[in-house]
Design a protein around this motif. Structure first.
Motif, PDB file in Angstrom:
ATOM      1  N   ILE A   1      -7.757  -2.390  -5.265  1.00  9.61           N
ATOM      2  CA  ILE A   1      -6.839  -3.493  -5.010  1.00  9.61           C
ATOM      3  C   ILE A   1      -6.666  -4.347  -6.263  1.00  9.61           C
ATOM      4  N   VAL A   2      -7.775  -4.773  -6.823  1.00  7.29           N
ATOM      5  CA  VAL A   2      -7.765  -5.592  -8.026  1.00  7.29           C
ATOM      6  C   VAL A   2      -8.469  -4.804  -9.124  1.00  7.29           C
ATOM      7  N   PRO A   3      -7.866  -4.692 -10.323  1.00  8.50           N
ATOM      8  CA  PRO A   3      -8.520  -3.937 -11.396  1.00  8.50           C
ATOM      9  C   PRO A   3      -9.931  -4.460 -11.679  1.00  8.50           C
ATOM     10  N   ALA A   4     -10.859  -3.531 -11.932  1.00  3.80           N
ATOM     11  CA  ALA A   4     -12.262  -3.881 -12.147  1.00  3.80           C
ATOM     12  C   ALA A   4     -12.438  -4.881 -13.291  1.00  3.80           C
ATOM     13  N   GLU A   5     -11.656  -4.748 -14.358  1.00  7.79           N
ATOM     14  CA  GLU A   5     -11.816  -5.668 -15.498  1.00  7.79           C
ATOM     15  C   GLU A   5     -11.479  -7.108 -15.123  1.00  7.79           C
ATOM     16  N   ARG A   6     -10.610  -7.311 -14.132  1.00  6.64           N
ATOM     17  CA  ARG A   6     -10.301  -8.676 -13.674  1.00  6.64           C
ATOM     18  C   ARG A   6     -11.413  -9.251 -12.821  1.00  6.64           C
ATOM     19  N   GLN A   7     -12.230  -8.383 -12.221  1.00  4.11           N
ATOM     20  CA  GLN A   7     -13.293  -8.831 -11.346  1.00  4.11           C
ATOM     21  C   GLN A   7     -14.631  -8.981 -12.055  1.00  4.11           C
ATOM     22  N   ALA A   8     -14.735  -8.470 -13.266  1.00  2.00           N
ATOM     23  CA  ALA A   8     -16.009  -8.502 -13.986  1.00  2.00           C
ATOM     24  C   ALA A   8     -16.426  -9.938 -14.285  1.00  2.00           C
ATOM     25  N   PRO A   9     -17.725 -10.229 -14.212  1.00  2.05           N
ATOM     26  CA  PRO A   9     -18.192 -11.583 -14.563  1.00  2.05           C
ATOM     27  C   PRO A   9     -17.814 -11.904 -16.004  1.00  2.05           C
ATOM     28  N   PHE A  10     -17.472 -13.148 -16.253  1.00  2.00           N
ATOM     29  CA  PHE A  10     -17.061 -13.582 -17.590  1.00  2.00           C
ATOM     30  C   PHE A  10     -18.303 -13.843 -18.431  1.00  2.00           C
ATOM     31  N   PRO A  11     -18.437 -13.180 -19.586  1.00  2.00           N
ATOM     32  CA  PRO A  11     -19.668 -13.268 -20.371  1.00  2.00           C
ATOM     33  C   PRO A  11     -19.726 -14.442 -21.342  1.00  2.00           C
ATOM     34  N   GLY A  12     -19.280 -15.586 -20.972  1.00  2.00           N
ATOM     35  CA  GLY A  12     -19.316 -16.699 -21.912  1.00  2.00           C
ATOM     36  C   GLY A  12     -18.901 -17.995 -21.254  1.00  2.00           C
ATOM     37  N   THR A  13     -18.583 -18.953 -22.090  1.00  2.00           N
ATOM     38  CA  THR A  13     -18.144 -20.254 -21.620  1.00  2.00           C
ATOM     39  C   THR A  13     -16.665 -20.181 -21.264  1.00  2.00           C
ATOM     40  N   VAL A  14     -16.308 -20.740 -20.148  1.00  2.00           N
ATOM     41  CA  VAL A  14     -14.903 -20.775 -19.730  1.00  2.00           C
ATOM     42  C   VAL A  14     -14.210 -21.878 -20.509  1.00  2.00           C
ATOM     43  N   GLU A  15     -13.157 -21.507 -21.229  1.00  2.00           N
ATOM     44  CA  GLU A  15     -12.479 -22.485 -22.076  1.00  2.00           C
ATOM     45  C   GLU A  15     -11.772 -23.555 -21.260  1.00  2.00           C
ATOM     46  N   PRO A  16     -11.737 -24.785 -21.767  1.00  2.00           N
ATOM     47  CA  PRO A  16     -11.015 -25.857 -21.073  1.00  2.00           C
ATOM     48  C   PRO A  16      -9.511 -25.675 -21.230  1.00  2.00           C
ATOM     49  N   ILE A  17      -8.760 -26.338 -20.382  1.00  2.00           N
ATOM     50  CA  ILE A  17      -7.304 -26.346 -20.516  1.00  2.00           C
ATOM     51  C   ILE A  17      -6.964 -27.456 -21.502  1.00  2.00           C
ATOM     52  N   THR A  18      -6.394 -27.071 -22.632  1.00  2.00           N
ATOM     53  CA  THR A  18      -6.132 -28.034 -23.705  1.00  2.00           C
ATOM     54  C   THR A  18      -4.651 -28.264 -23.959  1.00  2.00           C
ATOM     55  N   ALA A  19      -3.800 -27.499 -23.306  1.00  2.00           N
ATOM     56  CA  ALA A  19      -2.351 -27.635 -23.470  1.00  2.00           C
ATOM     57  C   ALA A  19      -1.728 -27.682 -22.076  1.00  2.00           C
ATOM     58  N   PRO A  20      -0.503 -28.163 -21.974  1.00  2.00           N
ATOM     59  CA  PRO A  20       0.140 -28.209 -20.654  1.00  2.00           C
ATOM     60  C   PRO A  20       0.233 -26.820 -20.015  1.00  2.00           C
ATOM     61  N   ILE A  21       0.110 -26.775 -18.698  1.00  2.00           N
ATOM     62  CA  ILE A  21       0.403 -25.558 -17.950  1.00  2.00           C
ATOM     63  C   ILE A  21       1.914 -25.544 -17.795  1.00  2.00           C
ATOM     64  N   GLU A  22       2.544 -24.481 -18.270  1.00  2.00           N
ATOM     65  CA  GLU A  22       4.002 -24.408 -18.250  1.00  2.00           C
ATOM     66  C   GLU A  22       4.449 -23.295 -17.309  1.00  2.00           C
ATOM     67  N   VAL A  23       5.182 -23.683 -16.292  1.00  2.00           N
ATOM     68  CA  VAL A  23       5.761 -22.737 -15.339  1.00  2.00           C
ATOM     69  C   VAL A  23       7.240 -22.671 -15.683  1.00  2.00           C
ATOM     70  N   GLU A  24       7.713 -21.466 -15.991  1.00  2.00           N
ATOM     71  CA  GLU A  24       9.096 -21.347 -16.440  1.00  2.00           C
ATOM     72  C   GLU A  24       9.841 -20.272 -15.657  1.00  2.00           C
ATOM     73  N   ARG A  25      10.837 -20.725 -14.908  1.00  2.00           N
ATOM     74  CA  ARG A  25      11.732 -19.848 -14.152  1.00  2.00           C
ATOM     75  C   ARG A  25      10.951 -18.860 -13.275  1.00  2.00           C
ATOM     76  N   LEU A  26       9.919 -19.371 -12.616  1.00  2.00           N
ATOM     77  CA  LEU A  26       9.028 -18.555 -11.801  1.00  2.00           C
ATOM     78  C   LEU A  26       9.693 -18.116 -10.502  1.00  2.00           C
ATOM     79  N   THR A  27       9.671 -16.821 -10.251  1.00  2.00           N
ATOM     80  CA  THR A  27      10.149 -16.242  -9.006  1.00  2.00           C
ATOM     81  C   THR A  27       9.024 -15.401  -8.429  1.00  2.00           C
ATOM     82  N   VAL A  28       8.733 -15.584  -7.141  1.00  2.00           N
ATOM     83  CA  VAL A  28       7.684 -14.822  -6.462  1.00  2.00           C
ATOM     84  C   VAL A  28       8.284 -14.220  -5.195  1.00  2.00           C
ATOM     85  N   ASN A  29       7.999 -12.926  -4.996  1.00  2.00           N
ATOM     86  CA  ASN A  29       8.430 -12.223  -3.789  1.00  2.00           C
ATOM     87  C   ASN A  29       7.206 -11.878  -2.957  1.00  2.00           C
TER      88      ASN A  29
END
Length: 127
Positions: free
Chosen positions: A5-33
């Protein structure tokens, strides 16, 4: 891990520090079906500053929850995109989105345990 269902590499534990969000989150012309191809949201554009907390509200099926799902990577865009720290959200480790972006569903689910355990449940698992 969820096989097939979900690729194994996306599910693997992250081996480090999770980076902070330092720039705006930009959603641009997003379409979801949805899974059948029915359009849930179309051409949504917004910008969220680092540290900013927003509330997306609306009538049932207005798209507010779908935008939250896209930001949390529960659903993927059909068109358009989301940029986090200048990169496509699809290129950012899932640990970053899992630890740095949160949302509350319209109909939240509470486990049969203490309020503290419900609030901290997600912290005990690696996205």
């Amino acid at each position: 891990m969820i096989e097939g269902i979900v690729p194994a590499e996306r599910q693997a534990p992250f081996p480090g520090t999770v980076e902070p969000i330092t720039a705006p989150i930009e959603v641009e012309r997003l379409t979801v079906n949805d899974d059948t191809g029915v359009r849930l949201i179309e051409e949504v554009t917004l910008k969220i500053a680092p540290g900013e907390q927003i509330a997306a509200t609306g009538e049932t099926n207005s798209g507010a929850e779908t935008v939250a799902h896209a930001l949390a990577r529960v659903v993927e865009p059909a068109r358009g995109g989301i940029r986090l720290n200048g990169k496509s959200i699809l290129e950012v480790p899932e640990a970053t989105t899992g630890r740095r972006i949160g949302y509350v569903r319209a109909q939240p689910y509470f486990r049969d345990t203490s309020l503290r355990n419900n609030l901290t449940y997600g912290l005990s698992y690696h996205p």
